[in-house]
Write a protein that holds these residues in place. Structure first.
Motif, PDB file in Angstrom:
ATOM      1  N   HIS A 227      40.050  41.128  45.433  1.00  0.00           N
ATOM      2  CA  HIS A 227      39.727  39.712  45.592  1.00  0.00           C
ATOM      3  C   HIS A 227      40.658  38.815  44.778  1.00  0.00           C
ATOM      4  CE1 HIS A 227      35.324  40.256  47.109  1.00  0.00           C
ATOM      5  NE2 HIS A 227      36.141  41.192  47.571  1.00  0.00           N
ATOM      6  N   LYS A 228      41.569  39.419  44.058  1.00  0.00           N
ATOM      7  CA  LYS A 228      42.449  38.648  43.180  1.00  0.00           C
ATOM      8  C   LYS A 228      43.226  37.583  43.947  1.00  0.00           C
ATOM      9  CE  LYS A 228      45.982  39.320  39.605  1.00  0.00           C
ATOM     10  NZ  LYS A 228      46.758  40.322  38.830  1.00  0.00           N
ATOM     11  N   ALA A 229      43.670  37.921  45.167  1.00  0.00           N
ATOM     12  CA  ALA A 229      44.473  36.979  45.958  1.00  0.00           C
ATOM     13  C   ALA A 229      43.682  35.749  46.372  1.00  0.00           C
ATOM     14  CB  ALA A 229      45.030  37.686  47.186  1.00  0.00           C
ATOM     15  N   LEU A 230      42.349  35.805  46.288  1.00  0.00           N
ATOM     16  CA  LEU A 230      41.507  34.678  46.696  1.00  0.00           C
ATOM     17  C   LEU A 230      41.346  33.638  45.594  1.00  0.00           C
ATOM     18  CD1 LEU A 230      38.656  36.711  48.449  1.00  0.00           C
ATOM     19  CD2 LEU A 230      40.697  35.700  49.503  1.00  0.00           C
ATOM     20  N   LEU A 231      41.770  33.974  44.392  1.00  0.00           N
ATOM     21  CA  LEU A 231      41.569  33.086  43.248  1.00  0.00           C
ATOM     22  C   LEU A 231      42.776  32.188  43.026  1.00  0.00           C
ATOM     23  CD1 LEU A 231      39.984  35.624  40.735  1.00  0.00           C
ATOM     24  CD2 LEU A 231      38.818  34.087  42.326  1.00  0.00           C
ATOM     25  N   HIS A 232      42.533  31.042  42.411  1.00  0.00           N
ATOM     26  CA  HIS A 232      43.600  30.098  42.066  1.00  0.00           C
ATOM     27  C   HIS A 232      44.510  30.731  41.025  1.00  0.00           C
ATOM     28  CE1 HIS A 232      45.621  26.392  40.865  1.00  0.00           C
ATOM     29  NE2 HIS A 232      45.038  25.774  41.885  1.00  0.00           N
ATOM     30  N   LYS A 233      45.785  30.401  41.080  1.00  0.00           N
ATOM     31  CA  LYS A 233      46.729  31.027  40.151  1.00  0.00           C
ATOM     32  C   LYS A 233      46.487  30.621  38.705  1.00  0.00           C
ATOM     33  CE  LYS A 233      50.814  28.021  39.790  1.00  0.00           C
ATOM     34  NZ  LYS A 233      52.292  28.004  39.907  1.00  0.00           N
ATOM     35  N   ASN A 234      45.794  29.510  38.464  1.00  0.00           N
ATOM     36  CA  ASN A 234      45.496  29.175  37.073  1.00  0.00           C
ATOM     37  C   ASN A 234      44.510  30.162  36.460  1.00  0.00           C
ATOM     38  OD1 ASN A 234      43.137  28.317  38.330  1.00  0.00           O
ATOM     39  ND2 ASN A 234      43.021  26.375  37.237  1.00  0.00           N
ATOM     40  N   VAL A 235      43.796  30.903  37.315  1.00  0.00           N
ATOM     41  CA  VAL A 235      42.927  31.979  36.846  1.00  0.00           C
ATOM     42  C   VAL A 235      43.707  33.284  36.739  1.00  0.00           C
ATOM     43  CG1 VAL A 235      40.893  33.383  37.362  1.00  0.00           C
ATOM     44  CG2 VAL A 235      40.852  30.910  37.787  1.00  0.00           C
ATOM     45  N   THR A 236      44.334  33.693  37.830  1.00  0.00           N
ATOM     46  CA  THR A 236      44.960  35.013  37.881  1.00  0.00           C
ATOM     47  C   THR A 236      46.180  35.147  36.982  1.00  0.00           C
ATOM     48  OG1 THR A 236      46.259  34.369  39.821  1.00  0.00           O
ATOM     49  CG2 THR A 236      44.118  35.407  40.214  1.00  0.00           C
ATOM     50  N   GLU A 237      46.892  34.045  36.732  1.00  0.00           N
ATOM     51  CA  GLU A 237      48.107  34.122  35.933  1.00  0.00           C
ATOM     52  C   GLU A 237      47.894  33.793  34.460  1.00  0.00           C
ATOM     53  OE1 GLU A 237      51.223  31.818  37.660  1.00  0.00           O
ATOM     54  OE2 GLU A 237      51.162  32.879  39.593  1.00  0.00           O
ATOM     55  N   HIS A 238      46.687  33.340  34.110  1.00  0.00           N
ATOM     56  CA  HIS A 238      46.509  32.883  32.731  1.00  0.00           C
ATOM     57  C   HIS A 238      45.262  33.432  32.046  1.00  0.00           C
ATOM     58  CE1 HIS A 238      49.856  30.022  33.003  1.00  0.00           C
ATOM     59  NE2 HIS A 238      49.418  29.761  34.231  1.00  0.00           N
ATOM     60  N   GLU A 239      44.180  33.640  32.776  1.00  0.00           N
ATOM     61  CA  GLU A 239      42.978  34.164  32.129  1.00  0.00           C
ATOM     62  C   GLU A 239      43.054  35.693  32.053  1.00  0.00           C
ATOM     63  OE1 GLU A 239      39.225  32.087  32.400  1.00  0.00           O
ATOM     64  OE2 GLU A 239      39.999  30.967  34.127  1.00  0.00           O
ATOM     65  N   PRO A 240      42.387  36.298  31.064  1.00  0.00           N
ATOM     66  CA  PRO A 240      42.548  37.740  30.837  1.00  0.00           C
ATOM     67  C   PRO A 240      41.973  38.578  31.969  1.00  0.00           C
ATOM     68  CG  PRO A 240      40.802  36.839  29.457  1.00  0.00           C
ATOM     69  CD  PRO A 240      41.476  35.666  30.086  1.00  0.00           C
ATOM     70  N   ALA A 241      42.808  39.408  32.568  1.00  0.00           N
ATOM     71  CA  ALA A 241      42.383  40.225  33.703  1.00  0.00           C
ATOM     72  C   ALA A 241      41.241  41.157  33.323  1.00  0.00           C
ATOM     73  CB  ALA A 241      43.568  41.026  34.242  1.00  0.00           C
ATOM     74  N   GLU A 242      41.254  41.676  32.078  1.00  0.00           N
ATOM     75  CA  GLU A 242      40.223  42.618  31.667  1.00  0.00           C
ATOM     76  C   GLU A 242      38.848  41.969  31.570  1.00  0.00           C
ATOM     77  OE1 GLU A 242      42.638  41.425  27.976  1.00  0.00           O
ATOM     78  OE2 GLU A 242      42.992  41.913  30.088  1.00  0.00           O
ATOM     79  N   ALA A 243      38.792  40.635  31.511  1.00  0.00           N
ATOM     80  CA  ALA A 243      37.509  39.932  31.493  1.00  0.00           C
ATOM     81  C   ALA A 243      37.043  39.534  32.889  1.00  0.00           C
ATOM     82  CB  ALA A 243      37.620  38.681  30.620  1.00  0.00           C
ATOM     83  N   LEU A 244      37.888  39.777  33.879  1.00  0.00           N
ATOM     84  CA  LEU A 244      37.590  39.337  35.245  1.00  0.00           C
ATOM     85  C   LEU A 244      37.375  40.476  36.232  1.00  0.00           C
ATOM     86  CD1 LEU A 244      40.279  36.508  35.513  1.00  0.00           C
ATOM     87  CD2 LEU A 244      37.804  36.147  35.613  1.00  0.00           C
ATOM     88  N   PHE A 245      38.274  41.467  36.218  1.00  0.00           N
ATOM     89  CA  PHE A 245      38.382  42.386  37.348  1.00  0.00           C
ATOM     90  C   PHE A 245      37.854  43.784  37.044  1.00  0.00           C
ATOM     91  CE2 PHE A 245      41.896  39.281  37.833  1.00  0.00           C
ATOM     92  CZ  PHE A 245      41.479  38.700  39.019  1.00  0.00           C
ATOM     93  N   VAL A 246      37.347  44.393  38.121  1.00  0.00           N
ATOM     94  CA  VAL A 246      36.906  45.785  38.082  1.00  0.00           C
ATOM     95  C   VAL A 246      37.534  46.515  39.271  1.00  0.00           C
ATOM     96  CG1 VAL A 246      34.741  45.417  36.862  1.00  0.00           C
ATOM     97  CG2 VAL A 246      34.821  45.121  39.348  1.00  0.00           C
ATOM     98  N   PRO A 247      37.627  47.843  39.215  1.00  0.00           N
ATOM     99  CA  PRO A 247      38.193  48.579  40.347  1.00  0.00           C
ATOM    100  C   PRO A 247      37.365  48.398  41.612  1.00  0.00           C
ATOM    101  CG  PRO A 247      38.054  49.964  38.380  1.00  0.00           C
ATOM    102  CD  PRO A 247      37.286  48.725  38.079  1.00  0.00           C
ATOM    103  N   ASP A 248      38.027  48.317  42.746  1.00  0.00           N
ATOM    104  CA  ASP A 248      37.318  48.160  44.012  1.00  0.00           C
ATOM    105  C   ASP A 248      36.297  49.266  44.231  1.00  0.00           C
ATOM    106  OD1 ASP A 248      38.873  45.969  44.443  1.00  0.00           O
ATOM    107  OD2 ASP A 248      39.949  46.759  46.174  1.00  0.00           O
ATOM    108  N   GLU A 249      36.637  50.469  43.798  1.00  0.00           N
ATOM    109  CA  GLU A 249      35.744  51.610  44.035  1.00  0.00           C
ATOM    110  C   GLU A 249      34.581  51.658  43.044  1.00  0.00           C
ATOM    111  OE1 GLU A 249      39.187  53.069  41.446  1.00  0.00           O
ATOM    112  OE2 GLU A 249      38.859  51.701  43.144  1.00  0.00           O
ATOM    113  N   LYS A 250      34.601  50.787  41.996  1.00  0.00           N
ATOM    114  CA  LYS A 250      33.512  50.761  41.014  1.00  0.00           C
ATOM    115  C   LYS A 250      33.111  49.315  40.693  1.00  0.00           C
ATOM    116  CE  LYS A 250      34.654  55.130  38.702  1.00  0.00           C
ATOM    117  NZ  LYS A 250      34.981  55.767  37.398  1.00  0.00           N
ATOM    118  N   PRO A 251      32.630  48.574  41.674  1.00  0.00           N
ATOM    119  CA  PRO A 251      32.316  47.165  41.431  1.00  0.00           C
ATOM    120  C   PRO A 251      31.164  46.945  40.449  1.00  0.00           C
ATOM    121  CG  PRO A 251      31.496  47.836  43.571  1.00  0.00           C
ATOM    122  CD  PRO A 251      32.345  48.971  43.067  1.00  0.00           C
TER     123      PRO A 251
END
Length: 313
Positions: A227-251
């Motif tokens: 779902h990363k591509a659905l987010l604004h770049k001010n989120v994906t390029e600047h906020e910490p990925a480890e606080a946002l994302f989980v593996p697709d196979e383990k939501p």
């Protein structure tokens, strides 16, 4: 260029329209001037010809470049607002969202209804104002209202709960010492008492933590990588990925771990309060049932989106 408030504001708005719609560009500009320069919105109309020094203008230009690059305004000014509090933020932590304010509000409302002793001195029948709550609890042996916030980040949830529940014992965890230093500074800035513990929820057991919590609350990472591509770049390029994302196979990675730890950490009838991904409410409910949680409730946010899940041990 004449460095007046009117001209600089106009430059900010026109520049930010490239990335944001009119309303968001206006909100970013307003937030920037109020939080960075202590210029509230009404002064735009009252003092449009207010001028700035050359060094101030140079700093504004640098900040505008960062904003044009998509950096969130909260990181640019180093501050965010949450539930009436001002918190320091940096790219190590997620910027607190209004939806998370709703999560906190729901827990506060629940505790207001279901907690019979809003003041710890009342809870132990103590009326000597010379003793504080800790003294009262130690003297009478009455356990405090105890709350745990997993994945605290800036400390927004834990600090807000501590401010609004001064009789409670609030604990908060995160995996990073640097993150916890920021959260501790926010607690001190807002005169809140929180017990911060460095703890990796995915890898550590409950040894470092207290037990008998009446509530565990968490806004953990829950966005699938796809779902990363659905987010604004001010989120994906600047906020910490480890606080946002989980593996697709383990939501439900974090929810399953917290639910497991909760069986040990929660008091009888203790509560779990989660902020969640709208696509996984049914799966989350099924998982919580497997851990024998009861009274599972799936709740929509103020925008009508599935957002929160609560349950009872």
């Amino acid at each position: 260029m004449n460095f007046t408030l009117r001209n600089i504001r106009g430059l900010y708005l026109s520049s930010l329209h490239i990335l944001y719609d009119n309303r968001e560009a206006e909100a970013i500009t307003r937030f920037y001037f109020e939080m960075k320069w202590e210029i509230p919105a009404h002064e735009f109309a009252i003092f449009p010809d207010k001028t700035f020094q050359n060094d101030e203008w140079e700093e504004m230009q640098n900040d505008l470049q960062r904003l044009q690059n998509g950096e969130p305004v909260q990181y640019v000014v180093g501050k965010s607002e949450f539930y009436g509090l001002t918190l320091q933020v940096n790219p190590l932590v997620l910027i607190p969202r209004p939806e998370t304010e709703e999560l906190v509000e729901r827990l506060l409302q629940h505790l207001a209804v279901h907690t019979t002793a809003p003041d710890c001195k009342d809870a132990v029948g103590l009326h000597d104002s010379s003793l504080n709550c800790k003294d009262a609890i130690e003297h009478h042996g009455t356990p405090p209202l105890r709350i745990l916030d997993f994945c605290t980040g800036s400390g927004a949830i834990a600090i807000t709960l501590a401010k609004h529940l001064p009789q409670a014992e609030v604990w908060a965890t995160d995996y990073s010492r640097e993150i916890l230093e920021l959260a501790q500074q926010n607690a001190e800035d807002n005169h809140a008492q929180v017990h911060f513990i460095q703890h990796d929820v995915l890898r550590e057991d409950t040894t470092k933590l207290a037990h008998g919590y009446q509530a565990i609350i968490s806004n953990p990472p829950y966005i699938p990588q796809s779902h990363k591509a659905l987010l604004h770049k001010n989120v994906t390029e600047h906020e910490p990925a480890e606080a946002l994302f989980v593996p697709d196979e383990k939501p439900l990675l974090f929810y399953e771990r917290i639910a497991s730890l909760g069986r040990e950490l929660l008091a009888d009838n203790g509560l779990l309060f989660f902020e969640t991904h709208e696509n996984y409410h049914d799966e989350l409910e099924s998982m919580l049932l497997q851990f024998h949680y009861q009274d599972i409730e799936k709740i929509k946010d103020l925008n009508g989106n599935p957002r929160f899940v609560t349950c009872k041990k």
